[in-house]
Design an enzyme around this catalytic site. Structure first.
Site, PDB file in Angstrom:
ATOM      1  N   CYS A 118       0.818  -1.205   0.000  1.00 19.24           N
ATOM      2  CA  CYS A 118       0.000   0.000   0.000  1.00 19.24           C
ATOM      3  C   CYS A 118       0.861   1.269   0.000  1.00 19.24           C
ATOM      4  CB  CYS A 118      -1.003  -0.023   1.145  1.00 19.24           C
ATOM      5  SG  CYS A 118      -2.368   1.151   0.936  1.00 19.24           S
ATOM      6  N   HIS A 213      -3.780  -4.627   0.639  1.00 20.05           N
ATOM      7  CA  HIS A 213      -3.289  -5.128   1.929  1.00 20.05           C
ATOM      8  C   HIS A 213      -3.430  -6.641   1.987  1.00 20.05           C
ATOM      9  CE1 HIS A 213      -2.584  -1.386   4.261  1.00 20.05           C
ATOM     10  NE2 HIS A 213      -3.456  -0.874   3.406  1.00 20.05           N
ATOM     11  N   GLU A 215      -2.168  -8.684   3.972  1.00 15.76           N
ATOM     12  CA  GLU A 215      -2.257  -9.188   5.344  1.00 15.76           C
ATOM     13  C   GLU A 215      -3.692  -9.267   5.854  1.00 15.76           C
ATOM     14  OE1 GLU A 215      -1.764  -4.667   5.927  1.00 15.76           O
ATOM     15  OE2 GLU A 215      -1.195  -6.218   4.476  1.00 15.76           O
TER      16      GLU A 215
END
Length: 243
Positions: A118, A213, A215
């Site tokens: 990001c 993202h 994650e």
């Protein structure tokens, strides 16, 4: 490297507060830390200190096997040649910007495996002379709190890592790449043409940058976790076995 776990440097993010602390904090997202840990890495937060002299950053990174540039607030527009900030620009911190940009430059220069997420993608683009659109065009055009498909370029590192030509990406950003930095190639796009991933084909070391993202969903999506797995693998074998 500590034991079998390569050391992964993750520049911390300045935070005005944190629930477990009484004062301002330096933080990293737990989901990001856990994704690196699942991949077999030892994630360590790095204090963002400015002025970020190249020699000091080089010395601090010397002990690490890889660098992960995480998400965060916006980068000051003057970093990419724009004097006036759009009204939507938020959480700018010049100390953070200076540190992240020098970390990106040094990691690329010495071939330290680098994963940028990001804001991290935007940092790399700026470090290599690229620019950003300060705002994507208003409430209904930003990629904030959305999950959407991205198309992955055939033959890219991202395709080799994930085994896919499409991924479902969790996004939170209102800015995007405008002009690409030197040597960078777009390797994933959203349906609206937003660049969602960058690579450096001429770079001999491992590098990938994603605008989303991974994650957020890596704990349940093997495609997203694969990005962390490949990154940590590259850190583990750095200097011994090219990716």
């Amino acid at each position: 490297m500590t034991g079998d776990r390569p050391l992964i440097a993750i520049p911390a993010r300045f935070s005005a507060s944190a629930s477990a602390l009484r004062y301002a904090a330096e933080v990293n997202a737990r989901a990001l830390i856990e994704a690196v840990w699942r991949a077999g890495g030892e994630p360590l937060s790095l204090h963002p200190r400015a002025p970020a002299a190249p020699a000091e950053v080089a010395a601090r990174l010397a002990r690490f096997d890889g660098v992960l540039l995480p998400g965060g607030g916006d980068i000051a527009p003057h970093r990419y040649g724009e004097d006036d900030a759009h009204e939507s620009v938020y959480d700018v911190d010049d100390e953070q910007d200076a540190f992240d940009i020098e970390v990106a430059r040094h990691a690329l220069e010495i071939g330290l495996p680098l994963l940028a997420v990001c804001r991290g993608l935007q940092v790399v683009n700026i470090a290599l002379g690229g620019t950003l659109h300060q705002d994507m065009g208003g409430e209904h055009r930003i990629h904030r709190h959305i999950v959407h498909p991205v198309a992955i370029v055939r033959g890219s590192l991202l395709e080799r890592v994930t085994g896919e030509q499409k991924a479902i990406a969790s996004c939170y950003h209102h800015q995007r790449v405008a002009r690409l930095g030197s040597g960078l190639t777009a390797t994933a796009e959203a349906a609206d043409g937003t660049i969602e991933a960058l690579e450096l084909p001429a770079l001999p070391s491992w590098f990938a940058a994603v605008q989303w993202h991974p994650e957020d969903t890596a704990h349940r999506d093997p495609v997203q976790q694969a990005l962390f797995d490949a990154f940590v693998h590259a850190a583990r074998v750095r200097g011994r076995d090219p990716w």
